[in-house]
Design a protein around this motif. Structure first.
Motif, mmCIF file in Angstrom:
data_model
loop_
_atom_site.group_PDB
_atom_site.id
_atom_site.type_symbol
_atom_site.label_atom_id
_atom_site.label_comp_id
_atom_site.label_asym_id
_atom_site.label_seq_id
_atom_site.Cartn_x
_atom_site.Cartn_y
_atom_site.Cartn_z
ATOM 1 N N PRO A 265 38.378 29.690 -20.530
ATOM 2 C CA PRO A 265 38.048 28.803 -21.650
ATOM 3 C C PRO A 265 36.602 28.301 -21.629
ATOM 4 O O PRO A 265 36.050 28.031 -22.708
ATOM 5 C CB PRO A 265 39.042 27.639 -21.499
ATOM 6 C CG PRO A 265 39.595 27.743 -20.111
ATOM 7 C CD PRO A 265 39.509 29.192 -19.741
ATOM 8 N N ALA A 266 35.977 28.206 -20.472
ATOM 9 C CA ALA A 266 34.591 27.722 -20.460
ATOM 10 C C ALA A 266 33.658 28.751 -21.097
ATOM 11 O O ALA A 266 32.712 28.395 -21.818
ATOM 12 C CB ALA A 266 34.140 27.393 -19.036
ATOM 13 N N GLU B 202 34.678 30.941 -23.322
ATOM 14 C CA GLU B 202 35.050 30.852 -24.747
ATOM 15 C C GLU B 202 34.288 29.715 -25.422
ATOM 16 O O GLU B 202 33.833 29.839 -26.563
ATOM 17 C CB GLU B 202 36.558 30.581 -24.912
ATOM 18 C CG GLU B 202 37.473 31.671 -24.412
ATOM 19 C CD GLU B 202 37.543 32.874 -25.353
ATOM 20 O OE1 GLU B 202 36.930 32.844 -26.435
ATOM 21 O OE2 GLU B 202 38.218 33.859 -24.974
ATOM 22 N N TYR B 203 34.179 28.612 -24.711
ATOM 23 C CA TYR B 203 33.475 27.439 -25.250
ATOM 24 C C TYR B 203 32.004 27.785 -25.482
ATOM 25 O O TYR B 203 31.426 27.416 -26.511
ATOM 26 C CB TYR B 203 33.627 26.278 -24.265
ATOM 27 C CG TYR B 203 33.025 24.986 -24.734
ATOM 28 C CD1 TYR B 203 33.660 24.210 -25.691
ATOM 29 C CD2 TYR B 203 31.816 24.529 -24.197
ATOM 30 C CE1 TYR B 203 33.103 23.014 -26.118
ATOM 31 C CE2 TYR B 203 31.256 23.334 -24.607
ATOM 32 C CZ TYR B 203 31.904 22.578 -25.575
ATOM 33 O OH TYR B 203 31.353 21.403 -25.987
ATOM 34 N N TRP C 179 31.883 29.880 -28.533
ATOM 35 C CA TRP C 179 32.110 29.047 -29.721
ATOM 36 C C TRP C 179 30.815 28.322 -30.118
ATOM 37 O O TRP C 179 30.403 28.331 -31.273
ATOM 38 C CB TRP C 179 33.221 28.019 -29.443
ATOM 39 C CG TRP C 179 33.291 26.940 -30.488
ATOM 40 C CD1 TRP C 179 33.878 27.031 -31.724
ATOM 41 C CD2 TRP C 179 32.703 25.642 -30.407
ATOM 42 N NE1 TRP C 179 33.694 25.859 -32.415
ATOM 43 C CE2 TRP C 179 32.971 24.976 -31.628
ATOM 44 C CE3 TRP C 179 31.977 24.944 -29.428
ATOM 45 C CZ2 TRP C 179 32.549 23.680 -31.899
ATOM 46 C CZ3 TRP C 179 31.546 23.650 -29.690
ATOM 47 C CH2 TRP C 179 31.838 23.033 -30.912
ATOM 48 N N ARG D 23 28.353 30.665 -31.644
ATOM 49 C CA ARG D 23 28.695 30.995 -33.039
ATOM 50 C C ARG D 23 28.269 29.867 -33.981
ATOM 51 O O ARG D 23 27.743 30.097 -35.052
ATOM 52 C CB ARG D 23 30.215 31.202 -33.200
ATOM 53 C CG ARG D 23 30.760 32.462 -32.557
ATOM 54 C CD ARG D 23 32.172 32.802 -33.089
ATOM 55 N NE ARG D 23 33.185 31.790 -32.884
ATOM 56 C CZ ARG D 23 33.951 31.680 -31.793
ATOM 57 N NH1 ARG D 23 33.803 32.526 -30.786
ATOM 58 N NH2 ARG D 23 34.861 30.737 -31.702
#
Lengths: 306, 101
Positions: free
Chosen positions: A154-155, A157-158, A161, A164
Protein backbone atom coordinates in the motif's frame (compact mmCIF):
# COMPACT_ATOMS: atom_id res chain seq x y z
CA UNK A 1 34.39 -21.96 -18.70
CA UNK A 2 32.56 -24.28 -21.07
CA UNK A 3 31.98 -21.33 -23.42
CA UNK A 4 35.58 -20.05 -23.46
CA UNK A 5 36.20 -21.60 -26.91
CA UNK A 6 33.03 -19.97 -28.29
CA UNK A 7 34.23 -16.65 -26.90
CA UNK A 8 37.64 -16.97 -28.59
CA UNK A 9 36.04 -17.87 -31.88
CA UNK A 10 33.61 -14.91 -31.84
CA UNK A 11 36.26 -12.44 -30.73
CA UNK A 12 38.82 -13.85 -33.14
CA UNK A 13 41.31 -13.46 -30.32
CA UNK A 14 43.02 -15.80 -27.93
CA UNK A 15 41.68 -15.46 -24.36
CA UNK A 16 44.38 -15.66 -21.71
CA UNK A 17 42.22 -15.54 -18.59
CA UNK A 18 38.74 -14.69 -17.40
CA UNK A 19 36.95 -14.30 -14.07
CA UNK A 20 33.54 -13.31 -12.82
CA UNK A 21 33.49 -9.84 -11.25
CA UNK A 22 31.58 -8.65 -8.19
CA UNK A 23 28.36 -6.71 -8.56
CA UNK A 24 25.95 -6.73 -11.47
CA UNK A 25 22.29 -7.44 -10.85
CA UNK A 26 20.66 -8.83 -13.96
CA UNK A 27 23.79 -9.55 -15.96
CA UNK A 28 27.05 -11.35 -15.39
CA UNK A 29 30.18 -9.28 -15.89
CA UNK A 30 33.34 -11.14 -16.81
CA UNK A 31 36.82 -9.64 -16.80
CA UNK A 32 38.47 -11.20 -19.84
CA UNK A 33 42.10 -10.77 -20.72
CA UNK A 34 42.29 -11.24 -24.46
CA UNK A 35 45.21 -10.89 -26.85
CA UNK A 36 43.94 -7.48 -27.96
CA UNK A 37 43.59 -6.06 -24.45
CA UNK A 38 41.44 -6.15 -21.34
CA UNK A 39 37.75 -6.72 -22.08
CA UNK A 40 34.58 -6.78 -20.11
CA UNK A 41 32.04 -9.34 -21.27
CA UNK A 42 28.44 -8.76 -20.27
CA UNK A 43 26.40 -11.94 -20.39
CA UNK A 44 22.68 -12.42 -19.72
CA UNK A 45 21.33 -13.97 -16.53
CA UNK A 46 17.93 -15.54 -16.16
CA UNK A 47 15.69 -12.58 -15.51
CA UNK A 48 15.29 -8.84 -15.63
CA UNK A 49 14.69 -6.11 -13.02
CA UNK A 50 12.13 -4.15 -15.01
CA UNK A 51 9.91 -5.41 -17.78
CA UNK A 52 11.39 -3.06 -20.36
CA UNK A 53 14.98 -4.28 -19.99
CA UNK A 54 16.85 -4.32 -23.32
CA UNK A 55 18.32 -7.47 -24.80
CA UNK A 56 22.11 -7.50 -24.91
CA UNK A 57 21.99 -7.04 -28.69
CA UNK A 58 19.98 -3.84 -28.17
CA UNK A 59 22.13 -2.66 -25.28
CA UNK A 60 25.17 -3.06 -27.51
CA UNK A 61 23.53 -0.87 -30.18
CA UNK A 62 22.72 1.76 -27.56
CA UNK A 63 26.34 1.69 -26.44
CA UNK A 64 27.45 2.21 -30.04
CA UNK A 65 25.03 5.11 -30.50
CA UNK A 66 26.22 6.70 -27.25
CA UNK A 67 29.86 6.33 -28.32
CA UNK A 68 29.03 7.99 -31.67
CA UNK A 69 27.32 10.85 -29.83
CA UNK A 70 30.51 11.46 -27.85
CA UNK A 71 29.16 10.15 -24.56
CA UNK A 72 31.94 8.86 -22.32
CA UNK A 73 31.40 5.11 -22.54
CA UNK A 74 33.74 2.12 -22.65
CA UNK A 75 34.49 1.34 -26.29
CA UNK A 76 31.98 -1.21 -27.63
CA UNK A 77 34.02 -4.11 -29.08
CA UNK A 78 31.67 -6.81 -30.42
CA UNK A 79 28.26 -8.33 -30.01
CA UNK A 80 28.99 -12.00 -29.37
CA UNK A 81 25.68 -13.76 -29.90
CA UNK A 82 25.07 -16.62 -27.48
CA UNK A 83 27.86 -17.91 -25.27
CA UNK A 84 26.86 -21.14 -23.59
CA UNK A 85 23.24 -20.43 -24.53
CA UNK A 86 23.11 -16.85 -23.22
CA UNK A 87 23.70 -13.74 -25.24
CA UNK A 88 26.69 -11.54 -24.53
CA UNK A 89 28.74 -8.63 -25.80
CA UNK A 90 32.26 -7.39 -25.24
CA UNK A 91 33.40 -3.88 -24.48
CA UNK A 92 36.61 -2.25 -23.38
CA UNK A 93 37.38 -2.95 -19.70
CA UNK A 94 38.04 0.36 -17.98
CA UNK A 95 39.75 1.28 -14.73
CA UNK A 96 38.38 3.55 -12.03
CA UNK A 97 36.06 3.83 -9.08
CA UNK A 98 32.44 2.69 -9.34
CA UNK A 99 31.60 1.97 -5.68
CA UNK A 100 28.97 4.55 -4.72
CA UNK A 101 30.01 4.80 -1.07
CA UNK A 102 33.61 5.59 -1.94
CA UNK A 103 32.63 8.18 -4.56
CA UNK A 104 30.21 9.90 -2.17
CA UNK A 105 32.86 9.98 0.56
CA UNK A 106 35.31 11.82 -1.67
CA UNK A 107 33.60 13.20 -4.78
CA UNK A 108 35.94 14.67 -7.43
CA UNK A 109 35.51 18.35 -8.19
CA UNK A 110 33.21 19.23 -11.02
CA UNK A 111 31.34 15.96 -11.03
CA UNK A 112 27.95 17.75 -10.96
CA UNK A 113 28.56 19.61 -14.22
CA UNK A 114 30.20 16.59 -15.84
CA UNK A 115 27.11 14.52 -15.08
CA UNK A 116 24.98 17.21 -16.74
CA UNK A 117 27.26 17.25 -19.80
CA UNK A 118 26.93 13.51 -20.36
CA UNK A 119 23.19 13.64 -19.87
CA UNK A 120 22.86 16.47 -22.40
CA UNK A 121 24.73 14.38 -25.00
CA UNK A 122 22.53 11.33 -24.36
CA UNK A 123 19.33 13.35 -24.58
CA UNK A 124 20.48 14.75 -27.94
CA UNK A 125 20.74 11.29 -29.60
CA UNK A 126 18.14 11.30 -32.39
CA UNK A 127 15.20 9.01 -31.58
CA UNK A 128 15.38 7.41 -35.03
CA UNK A 129 18.96 6.27 -34.36
CA UNK A 130 17.55 3.66 -31.93
CA UNK A 131 14.14 2.73 -33.36
CA UNK A 132 13.65 -0.24 -31.01
CA UNK A 133 13.57 1.93 -27.86
CA UNK A 134 10.13 2.15 -26.31
CA UNK A 135 8.36 4.78 -24.27
CA UNK A 136 4.86 4.59 -22.92
CA UNK A 137 2.97 5.71 -19.87
CA UNK A 138 5.37 5.52 -16.96
CA UNK A 139 2.73 5.29 -14.22
CA UNK A 140 0.92 2.48 -16.02
CA UNK A 141 4.23 0.67 -16.24
CA UNK A 142 4.78 0.74 -12.48
CA UNK A 143 1.21 -0.25 -11.72
CA UNK A 144 1.81 -3.26 -13.95
CA UNK A 145 5.15 -4.10 -12.36
CA UNK A 146 3.72 -3.78 -8.87
CA UNK A 147 0.86 -6.11 -9.84
CA UNK A 148 3.41 -8.67 -11.06
CA UNK A 149 4.87 -8.81 -7.53
CA UNK A 150 1.68 -10.22 -6.07
CA UNK A 151 1.84 -9.17 -2.41
CA UNK A 152 0.11 -5.92 -1.40
CA UNK A 153 2.32 -2.83 -1.04
CA UNK A 154 0.00 0.00 0.00
CA UNK A 155 2.84 2.49 0.53
CA UNK A 156 3.95 2.12 -3.09
CA UNK A 157 0.29 2.34 -4.15
CA UNK A 158 0.11 5.57 -2.17
CA UNK A 159 3.14 6.90 -4.03
CA UNK A 160 1.51 6.02 -7.35
CA UNK A 161 -1.76 7.63 -6.25
CA UNK A 162 0.05 10.86 -5.35
CA UNK A 163 1.92 10.79 -8.66
CA UNK A 164 -1.38 10.42 -10.56
CA UNK A 165 -2.88 13.33 -8.64
CA UNK A 166 0.06 15.67 -9.25
CA UNK A 167 1.19 14.66 -12.69
CA UNK A 168 3.09 17.46 -14.50
CA UNK A 169 2.70 18.39 -18.17
CA UNK A 170 5.01 16.02 -20.03
CA UNK A 171 8.06 17.16 -21.99
CA UNK A 172 8.82 15.62 -25.38
CA UNK A 173 10.42 12.18 -25.20
CA UNK A 174 14.19 11.86 -25.54
CA UNK A 175 16.55 8.89 -25.51
CA UNK A 176 17.17 8.30 -21.80
CA UNK A 177 19.87 6.23 -20.13
CA UNK A 178 17.33 4.82 -17.70
CA UNK A 179 19.72 4.14 -14.81
CA UNK A 180 21.73 7.36 -14.69
CA UNK A 181 23.19 7.57 -11.17
CA UNK A 182 26.27 7.25 -9.02
CA UNK A 183 27.10 3.54 -9.02
CA UNK A 184 26.81 3.40 -12.80
CA UNK A 185 29.57 5.92 -13.45
CA UNK A 186 33.31 5.33 -13.39
CA UNK A 187 35.12 8.11 -11.62
CA UNK A 188 38.80 9.02 -11.19
CA UNK A 189 40.50 12.00 -9.53
CA UNK A 190 39.93 13.82 -12.85
CA UNK A 191 36.19 13.33 -12.49
CA UNK A 192 33.69 11.37 -14.55
CA UNK A 193 35.39 8.90 -16.88
CA UNK A 194 32.68 6.56 -18.15
CA UNK A 195 28.98 5.89 -18.02
CA UNK A 196 27.98 2.22 -17.64
CA UNK A 197 24.91 -0.04 -17.65
CA UNK A 198 22.71 0.95 -20.55
CA UNK A 199 20.22 -1.92 -20.26
CA UNK A 200 17.34 0.31 -19.14
CA UNK A 201 17.66 2.85 -21.98
CA UNK A 202 14.23 3.90 -23.21
CA UNK A 203 12.27 6.90 -24.46
CA UNK A 204 11.03 9.22 -21.76
CA UNK A 205 10.66 12.70 -20.37
CA UNK A 206 14.23 13.96 -19.83
CA UNK A 207 13.40 14.73 -16.19
CA UNK A 208 13.23 11.01 -15.45
CA UNK A 209 17.01 10.74 -15.99
CA UNK A 210 17.70 14.15 -14.41
CA UNK A 211 16.01 13.19 -11.15
CA UNK A 212 17.11 9.56 -10.82
CA UNK A 213 20.51 10.33 -9.23
CA UNK A 214 18.88 12.48 -6.54
CA UNK A 215 16.91 9.55 -5.10
CA UNK A 216 18.16 9.05 -1.53
CA UNK A 217 19.20 5.42 -2.16
CA UNK A 218 21.72 6.73 -4.70
CA UNK A 219 23.25 9.28 -2.31
CA UNK A 220 25.10 6.42 -0.64
CA UNK A 221 24.86 7.79 2.86
CA UNK A 222 25.81 11.38 1.97
CA UNK A 223 22.18 12.49 2.32
CA UNK A 224 23.00 16.19 2.60
CA UNK A 225 24.32 16.33 -0.96
CA UNK A 226 21.13 15.93 -2.90
CA UNK A 227 22.74 15.10 -6.24
CA UNK A 228 23.89 11.51 -5.77
CA UNK A 229 25.73 12.29 -2.54
CA UNK A 230 28.31 14.14 -4.66
CA UNK A 231 27.03 17.67 -5.12
CA UNK A 232 24.33 20.26 -5.42
CA UNK A 233 21.51 20.38 -7.91
CA UNK A 234 21.98 23.99 -9.00
CA UNK A 235 25.22 23.67 -11.03
CA UNK A 236 23.96 20.41 -12.49
CA UNK A 237 20.66 21.86 -13.71
CA UNK A 238 22.36 25.07 -14.86
CA UNK A 239 24.89 23.21 -17.00
CA UNK A 240 22.15 20.99 -18.40
CA UNK A 241 20.11 24.08 -19.34
CA UNK A 242 23.15 25.72 -21.01
CA UNK A 243 23.70 22.67 -23.21
CA UNK A 244 20.12 21.68 -24.02
CA UNK A 245 18.20 24.95 -23.71
CA UNK A 246 15.87 23.14 -21.34
CA UNK A 247 15.43 24.93 -18.02
CA UNK A 248 14.37 22.56 -15.28
CA UNK A 249 13.83 23.93 -11.78
CA UNK A 250 14.76 22.09 -8.60
CA UNK A 251 11.12 22.04 -7.52
CA UNK A 252 10.09 20.43 -10.79
CA UNK A 253 12.22 17.41 -9.90
CA UNK A 254 10.22 16.66 -6.72
CA UNK A 255 7.57 14.71 -8.64
CA UNK A 256 10.27 12.73 -10.41
CA UNK A 257 12.06 12.06 -7.15
CA UNK A 258 8.90 10.46 -5.74
CA UNK A 259 8.63 8.49 -8.97
CA UNK A 260 12.26 7.40 -8.58
CA UNK A 261 11.49 5.99 -5.16
CA UNK A 262 8.45 4.13 -6.52
CA UNK A 263 10.67 2.81 -9.29
CA UNK A 264 13.45 1.52 -7.04
CA UNK A 265 11.05 0.13 -4.42
CA UNK A 266 9.31 -1.82 -7.20
CA UNK A 267 12.67 -2.83 -8.67
CA UNK A 268 13.74 -4.31 -5.33
CA UNK A 269 10.53 -6.33 -5.13
CA UNK A 270 10.74 -7.66 -8.69
CA UNK A 271 14.39 -8.62 -8.24
CA UNK A 272 13.53 -10.42 -5.03
CA UNK A 273 10.91 -12.43 -6.98
CA UNK A 274 13.70 -13.81 -9.15
CA UNK A 275 14.94 -15.55 -6.03
CA UNK A 276 11.52 -16.48 -4.67
CA UNK A 277 10.30 -17.96 -7.95
CA UNK A 278 13.47 -20.01 -8.29
CA UNK A 279 14.46 -18.23 -11.51
CA UNK A 280 17.71 -17.15 -9.99
CA UNK A 281 18.37 -18.21 -6.41
CA UNK A 282 20.61 -15.70 -4.59
CA UNK A 283 20.81 -14.27 -1.10
CA UNK A 284 21.44 -10.84 -2.65
CA UNK A 285 18.10 -10.85 -4.48
CA UNK A 286 16.39 -12.30 -1.43
CA UNK A 287 17.31 -9.41 0.89
CA UNK A 288 16.36 -6.80 -1.73
CA UNK A 289 12.75 -7.67 -0.89
CA UNK A 290 13.32 -6.18 2.55
CA UNK A 291 15.04 -3.08 1.19
CA UNK A 292 11.92 -1.78 -0.57
CA UNK A 293 10.70 -0.40 2.79
CA UNK A 294 13.50 2.20 2.68
CA UNK A 295 12.13 3.73 -0.51
CA UNK A 296 8.58 3.47 0.84
CA UNK A 297 9.58 5.51 3.88
CA UNK A 298 11.37 8.04 1.72
CA UNK A 299 8.43 8.54 -0.61
CA UNK A 300 6.07 9.03 2.33
CA UNK A 301 8.50 11.58 3.68
CA UNK A 302 8.82 13.40 0.35
CA UNK A 303 5.04 13.53 -0.10
CA UNK A 304 4.68 14.92 3.41
CA UNK A 305 7.04 17.77 2.53
CA UNK A 306 5.60 18.45 -0.92
CA UNK B 1 8.97 -25.83 23.79
CA UNK B 2 12.40 -26.50 22.31
CA UNK B 3 15.68 -26.46 24.15
CA UNK B 4 17.93 -23.45 23.97
CA UNK B 5 19.41 -21.96 21.90
CA UNK B 6 16.23 -20.19 20.83
CA UNK B 7 15.74 -19.44 17.12
CA UNK B 8 17.19 -15.90 17.48
CA UNK B 9 20.13 -17.31 19.43
CA UNK B 10 20.82 -19.83 16.66
CA UNK B 11 20.78 -17.08 14.05
CA UNK B 12 23.11 -15.03 16.20
CA UNK B 13 25.50 -18.00 16.50
CA UNK B 14 25.61 -18.41 12.71
CA UNK B 15 26.14 -14.65 12.32
CA UNK B 16 29.07 -14.75 14.73
CA UNK B 17 30.58 -17.74 12.95
CA UNK B 18 30.41 -15.98 9.57
CA UNK B 19 31.76 -12.76 11.03
CA UNK B 20 34.67 -14.13 13.03
CA UNK B 21 35.66 -17.33 11.19
CA UNK B 22 34.54 -17.08 7.56
CA UNK B 23 34.76 -13.41 6.61
CA UNK B 24 38.43 -12.90 7.64
CA UNK B 25 39.52 -15.82 5.42
CA UNK B 26 37.91 -14.45 2.22
CA UNK B 27 39.95 -12.66 -0.45
CA UNK B 28 37.40 -12.80 -3.24
CA UNK B 29 35.52 -9.46 -3.20
CA UNK B 30 32.36 -11.04 -4.57
CA UNK B 31 32.27 -13.74 -1.90
CA UNK B 32 33.05 -11.17 0.77
CA UNK B 33 30.16 -9.00 -0.36
CA UNK B 34 27.75 -11.92 -0.50
CA UNK B 35 28.81 -13.07 2.95
CA UNK B 36 28.03 -9.61 4.32
CA UNK B 37 24.65 -9.76 2.59
CA UNK B 38 24.02 -13.18 4.16
CA UNK B 39 24.91 -11.80 7.60
CA UNK B 40 22.50 -8.94 7.01
CA UNK B 41 19.78 -11.47 6.14
CA UNK B 42 20.41 -13.33 9.42
CA UNK B 43 20.11 -10.05 11.31
CA UNK B 44 16.76 -9.29 9.66
CA UNK B 45 15.43 -12.73 10.55
CA UNK B 46 16.64 -12.40 14.15
CA UNK B 47 15.04 -8.96 14.62
CA UNK B 48 11.80 -10.21 13.09
CA UNK B 49 11.65 -13.12 15.53
CA UNK B 50 12.29 -10.75 18.42
CA UNK B 51 9.88 -8.02 17.28
CA UNK B 52 6.60 -7.78 19.14
CA UNK B 53 4.77 -5.28 16.95
CA UNK B 54 1.55 -6.82 15.66
CA UNK B 55 1.26 -4.35 12.74
CA UNK B 56 -1.12 -4.67 9.79
CA UNK B 57 -2.17 -8.14 8.68
CA UNK B 58 -2.16 -9.38 5.10
CA UNK B 59 -5.91 -8.74 4.71
CA UNK B 60 -5.66 -5.19 6.01
CA UNK B 61 -2.72 -4.50 3.70
CA UNK B 62 -4.63 -5.86 0.70
CA UNK B 63 -7.70 -3.80 1.54
CA UNK B 64 -5.66 -0.63 2.02
CA UNK B 65 -3.77 -1.23 -1.25
CA UNK B 66 -7.04 -1.83 -3.09
CA UNK B 67 -8.65 1.34 -1.74
CA UNK B 68 -5.63 3.47 -2.60
CA UNK B 69 -5.52 2.07 -6.13
CA UNK B 70 -9.21 2.92 -6.49
CA UNK B 71 -8.57 6.47 -5.28
CA UNK B 72 -10.72 5.87 -2.19
CA UNK B 73 -8.11 6.70 0.45
CA UNK B 74 -8.86 6.45 4.16
CA UNK B 75 -8.34 9.88 5.76
CA UNK B 76 -5.49 8.58 7.89
CA UNK B 77 -3.75 6.68 5.06
CA UNK B 78 -0.50 8.62 5.26
CA UNK B 79 -0.11 8.20 9.03
CA UNK B 80 -1.09 4.52 8.96
CA UNK B 81 1.40 3.82 6.19
CA UNK B 82 4.18 5.69 7.94
CA UNK B 83 3.70 3.60 11.08
CA UNK B 84 3.51 0.40 9.02
CA UNK B 85 6.68 1.15 7.04
CA UNK B 86 8.60 2.33 10.12
CA UNK B 87 7.79 -1.01 11.80
CA UNK B 88 9.12 -2.88 8.75
CA UNK B 89 12.30 -0.79 8.88
CA UNK B 90 12.89 -1.53 12.56
CA UNK B 91 13.21 -5.14 11.40
CA UNK B 92 14.98 -4.74 8.06
CA UNK B 93 17.31 -1.80 8.75
CA UNK B 94 16.91 0.04 12.07
CA UNK B 95 19.80 2.41 11.28
CA UNK B 96 17.96 3.70 8.24
CA UNK B 97 15.37 5.47 10.39
CA UNK B 98 18.11 7.46 12.13
CA UNK B 99 18.73 9.25 8.83
CA UNK B 100 15.39 11.00 9.29
CA UNK B 101 16.00 12.24 12.83
Amino acid sequence: MPWAAELEERLGQRVESMHLLAGGASKEAWAVDAEGGPLLVRRALGGVIHEATLSLAQEFQVLEAAAEAGVRVPKPVAYLGELGGREAFAMERVEGETIGRRIARNPPRGLETQLAEELAKIHAIPLERLPFLRGGDILERFHRELDSVGDPHPAIEYGLWWLREHRPEPLADVVTHGDFRIGNVVVSERGLEYLLDWEFAHLSDPREDLAWPIVRAWRFGADERRLGGVGELRPYLQRYAELTGLEVSEGELDWWEVLGNVKWATGCLTQCRRHLTGLDRSVEYAVLGRMAAEMEYELLNLIEQA
Amino acid sequence: MSDRPTAPELLEAVWEFLSSEVLPTLDDQRLKFRTLVAMNALGIARRELEADEPGLGEDELSELARRIRAGDLPADAHAVLKTHVAAKLRVSNPQYLERYE
